[in-house]
Scaffold this active site. Structure first.
Site, PDB file in Angstrom:
ATOM      1  N   CYS A 189      -5.396  -3.048   2.215  1.00  0.00           N
ATOM      2  CA  CYS A 189      -5.241  -3.138   3.673  1.00  0.00           C
ATOM      3  C   CYS A 189      -6.578  -3.277   4.407  1.00  0.00           C
ATOM      4  O   CYS A 189      -7.173  -4.341   4.420  1.00  0.00           O
ATOM      5  CB  CYS A 189      -4.447  -1.941   4.189  1.00  0.00           C
ATOM      6  SG  CYS A 189      -3.620  -2.257   5.786  1.00  0.00           S
ATOM      7  N   SER A 197       0.477  -2.523   7.005  1.00  0.00           N
ATOM      8  CA  SER A 197      -0.058  -2.942   8.303  1.00  0.00           C
ATOM      9  C   SER A 197       1.065  -2.915   9.329  1.00  0.00           C
ATOM     10  O   SER A 197       1.959  -3.751   9.289  1.00  0.00           O
ATOM     11  CB  SER A 197      -0.639  -4.357   8.176  1.00  0.00           C
ATOM     12  OG  SER A 197      -1.102  -4.821   9.420  1.00  0.00           O
ATOM     13  N   LEU A 252      24.844   6.158  28.941  1.00  0.00           N
ATOM     14  CA  LEU A 252      24.873   4.888  29.675  1.00  0.00           C
ATOM     15  C   LEU A 252      24.892   5.173  31.171  1.00  0.00           C
ATOM     16  O   LEU A 252      25.800   5.838  31.666  1.00  0.00           O
ATOM     17  CB  LEU A 252      26.097   4.063  29.299  1.00  0.00           C
ATOM     18  CG  LEU A 252      26.084   3.251  28.018  1.00  0.00           C
ATOM     19  CD1 LEU A 252      27.272   2.295  27.990  1.00  0.00           C
ATOM     20  CD2 LEU A 252      24.782   2.490  27.831  1.00  0.00           C
ATOM     21  N   GLY A 258      22.314   1.081  34.052  1.00  0.00           N
ATOM     22  CA  GLY A 258      21.027   0.433  34.260  1.00  0.00           C
ATOM     23  C   GLY A 258      20.584  -0.378  33.060  1.00  0.00           C
ATOM     24  O   GLY A 258      21.188  -0.334  31.978  1.00  0.00           O
ATOM     25  N   TYR A 287      -8.782   5.044  13.658  1.00  0.00           N
ATOM     26  CA  TYR A 287      -8.525   4.729  15.053  1.00  0.00           C
ATOM     27  C   TYR A 287      -7.019   4.627  15.293  1.00  0.00           C
ATOM     28  O   TYR A 287      -6.217   4.512  14.371  1.00  0.00           O
ATOM     29  CB  TYR A 287      -9.192   3.401  15.435  1.00  0.00           C
ATOM     30  CG  TYR A 287      -8.828   2.254  14.515  1.00  0.00           C
ATOM     31  CD1 TYR A 287      -7.690   1.482  14.726  1.00  0.00           C
ATOM     32  CD2 TYR A 287      -9.618   1.959  13.405  1.00  0.00           C
ATOM     33  CE1 TYR A 287      -7.346   0.451  13.868  1.00  0.00           C
ATOM     34  CE2 TYR A 287      -9.279   0.928  12.541  1.00  0.00           C
ATOM     35  CZ  TYR A 287      -8.145   0.176  12.779  1.00  0.00           C
ATOM     36  OH  TYR A 287      -7.796  -0.835  11.923  1.00  0.00           O
ATOM     37  N   LYS A 311      -9.250   2.642  -2.224  1.00  0.00           N
ATOM     38  CA  LYS A 311      -9.527   2.038  -0.917  1.00  0.00           C
ATOM     39  C   LYS A 311     -10.911   2.462  -0.445  1.00  0.00           C
ATOM     40  O   LYS A 311     -11.292   3.631  -0.534  1.00  0.00           O
ATOM     41  CB  LYS A 311      -8.459   2.482   0.091  1.00  0.00           C
ATOM     42  CG  LYS A 311      -8.473   1.741   1.417  1.00  0.00           C
ATOM     43  CD  LYS A 311      -7.254   2.142   2.248  1.00  0.00           C
ATOM     44  CE  LYS A 311      -7.150   1.361   3.546  1.00  0.00           C
ATOM     45  NZ  LYS A 311      -5.921   1.714   4.302  1.00  0.00           N
ATOM     46  N   GLU A 317       0.836  -1.207   0.000  1.00  0.00           N
ATOM     47  CA  GLU A 317       0.000   0.000   0.000  1.00  0.00           C
ATOM     48  C   GLU A 317       0.874   1.262   0.000  1.00  0.00           C
ATOM     49  O   GLU A 317       1.829   1.380   0.773  1.00  0.00           O
ATOM     50  CB  GLU A 317      -0.897  -0.026   1.237  1.00  0.00           C
ATOM     51  CG  GLU A 317      -1.804   1.185   1.404  1.00  0.00           C
ATOM     52  CD  GLU A 317      -2.614   1.127   2.685  1.00  0.00           C
ATOM     53  OE1 GLU A 317      -3.565   1.926   2.818  1.00  0.00           O
ATOM     54  OE2 GLU A 317      -2.297   0.292   3.562  1.00  0.00           O
ATOM     55  N   THR A 336      16.425   6.756  26.571  1.00  0.00           N
ATOM     56  CA  THR A 336      16.460   5.402  27.143  1.00  0.00           C
ATOM     57  C   THR A 336      15.304   5.121  28.092  1.00  0.00           C
ATOM     58  O   THR A 336      15.308   4.100  28.767  1.00  0.00           O
ATOM     59  CB  THR A 336      17.787   5.174  27.883  1.00  0.00           C
ATOM     60  OG1 THR A 336      17.916   6.126  28.936  1.00  0.00           O
ATOM     61  CG2 THR A 336      18.971   5.329  26.930  1.00  0.00           C
TER      62      THR A 336
END
Length: 552
Positions: free
Chosen positions: A150, A187, A301, A304, A120, A114, A41, A407
């Site tokens: 789709c 998708s 870094l 953890g 949503y 389509k 698509e 992170t």
């Protein structure tokens, strides 16, 4: 008829690059004997274009790209089914249509629009597209092809308990007696999506007694990651062909082949989903970096688990030579955390540098002391440490032209256990859709063949190390309690009372977590884009007001 499913990794708006991929894949498919080559698509313009669709110049370029493709493939023995956005009629009320174009021997023999436009979660297609009013089956090489795009194949009343649309385009097409159903798709991946997609289309094949072929996009575009995983099914719903997941691939299938292989659930579904999530994050990180024109990344870094997992993903995404890790210890950082970071960097083969922040912190404290006189230290001083690190890492980003990967995990982002303009600074929230317990699961998967993330990082109690002896559990419930509450409240919209009753957690704890989620919306809306790997992530698919007091 031999069909090639050509899943490529397009870049939004890169018509030159996308055309080159489509033409090259068509040539390879033709060389393998394919009479029809199917792409995903909007593969010609890239998915998701968003407000680019409101630019007439963008839609004009889509039209000219179709013409270039038509001419470039005129002598190929394979027909090409490709997705593209095209201008809508001037009085249509929306700027564009989402189209599937079938080109054979230099001629456009089908333009199908389509019909079902999703609106949503991350999808907002009704904002831009005019839905198709009609559909038609086309005769081709002795077959009758039903082409869907789709969502058009995602409204089967016999598969879904609740349908989102009053019509089913597949049912309407079946009245025209097709012999084959084709679906071109963009998708996105999220937890459980690959298996759901396969079982849903297998149910369609069995119900309507026609072979089904889907070509799905792969690649990362902003927050969305597309897994590919294209496949062909017999009319009994068994598997004819399966393309790779998370990489470009061309897979051949023959519509006459029978009986195919049964679709089976993986023996260890949790392990398969953990691996899929990791591969999705690697792909999404790589494409975000490269498609925005960068090649190098920076990671703070801490010693953890979160920064350790992000570093491992970054190395797999762009190579160790393109990852620079920075340790920024304060007076509260443990020696163990620094040494754990060194060991991790050595295991990954990445450069690791130390920039202490204690001096910066003292300068900030001295500057602020006249205004803070008589006030007790609190979270303010903790945040100064985090923001000092943010200033340093962004200075390195500017100087070395490298993107900063944040992170923070989903648990922290949900309850606001993060610092604006501190640990939240950066270009991409790589693990922002993983709750803490899933961070541990993916980290253990990284270590499946030997220690990459040091065991000390995996086993130590989580801590921000912003004050003496600090632990995450000083401020939050244990993650084994917090994460199920967050998944229920954030991803499934269950109420606090429903969660307390279902899980047996004390109502006071659930209410406290819900309160934290609601009060920190302002932080999340200033966060870096989050790579989506669950059905409901923070970002464009979850839209809540900031200035609100929702009592629900």
């Amino acid at each position: 008829m031999k069909i090639a499913l050509a899943q490529i990794n397009p870049t939004v708006g890169d018509f030159t690059g996308n055309l080159a991929k489509i033409i090259s894949a068509s040539q390879r498919a033709a060389g393998s004997g394919a009479r029809l080559t199917v792409f995903s698509e909007l593969s010609l313009c890239g998915y998701w274009p968003a407000d680019l669709l409101e630019k007439p110049s963008f839609l004009e370029r889509c039209q000219s790209a179709v013409e270039e493709l038509r001419q470039a493939t005129a002598t190929l023995p394979t027909a090409i089914l490709v997705g593209v956005a095209l201008p809508a009629a001037p009085d249509a009320g929306k700027p564009a249509v989402n189209a599937a174009i079938l080109i054979d021997k230099g001629q456009i023999i089908l333009e199908q629009h389509k019909m079902l436009l999703p609106y949503y979660d991350v999808f907002d297609e009704q904002r831009y597209f005019v839905p198709a009013a009609t559909q038609r089956v086309i005769d081709f090489e002795g077959e009758r092809l039903a082409v869907t795009i789709c969502e058009d194949a995602w409204n089967d009343k016999d598969f879904w308990p609740d349908r989102l649309y009053p019509i089913d385009p597949v049912e309407d097409l079946m009245r025209q007696k097709p012999t084959m159903l084709l679906n071109i798709s963009a998708s996105p991946f999220w937890h459980g999506k690959i298996e759901t997609r396969k079982r849903m289309l297998a149910a369609l094949a069995q119900r309507h007694h026609v072979p089904v072929f889907i070509c799905n996009q792969i690649g990362g575009n902003d927050s969305l990651v597309f897994d590919g995983s294209s496949f062909g099914l017999t009319s009994e719903g068994t598997l004819l062909a399966q393309a790779a997941s998370f990489r470009e691939d061309i897979v051949m299938a023959d519509s006459a082949t029978s009986p195919g292989l049964p679709i089976e659930s993986p023996a260890d579904k949790t392990a398969e989903e953990t691996e899929a999530a990791y591969q999705a994050l690697v792909l999404g990180t790589r494409d975000y970096i490269q498609k925005t024109g960068f090649s190098k990344v920076l990671i703070a870094l801490s010693g953890g688990i979160d920064s350790a997992l992000v570093a491992a993903i970054a190395v797999d995404a762009v190579g160790a030579e393109n990852v620079l890790a920075i340790g920024m210890p304060s007076q509260y950082s443990s020696t163990g955390s620094i040494e754990d970071s060194r060991k991790l960097a050595a295991n990954l083969g990445i450069r690791f540098e130390i920039l202490p922040i204690e001096g910066l912190y003292q300068e900030f404290a001295a500057t602020l002391s006249p205004l803070f006189a008589g006030l007790k230290p609190d979270i303010t001083e903790e945040n100064i440490q985090s923001r000092s690190r943010g200033v340093l890492i962004m200075a390195l980003s500017n100087k070395f032209n490298a993107l900063v990967l944040t992170t923070g995990n989903k648990s922290e982002m949900a309850v606001g256990y993060c610092t604006l303009y501190g640990d939240m600074v950066g270009a991409l929230a790589v693990i922002g859709d993983l709750v803490k317990t899933r961070v541990y699961a993916l980290s253990r998967w990284v270590n499946r063949n030997g220690e990459i993330i040091p065991e000390a990082i995996l086993s130590k109690p989580p801590s921000a190390e912003l004050r003496p002896g600090q632990k995450d559990t000083d401020s939050l419930p244990p993650y084994e309690v917090l994460d199920p509450i967050l998944e229920a409240y954030v991803e499934r919209y269950e109420t606090g009372s429903q969660i307390a009753a279902a899980y047996g957690f004390p109502a006071s704890i659930v209410e406290h977590v819900v309160h934290l989620v609601e009060r920190t919306e302002y932080k999340r809306q200033q966060a870096a884009p989050v790579l989506k790997v669950t059905p409901k992530s923070f970002g464009m698919g979850r839209r809540f007001p900031i200035a609100a007091r929702a009592q629900v």
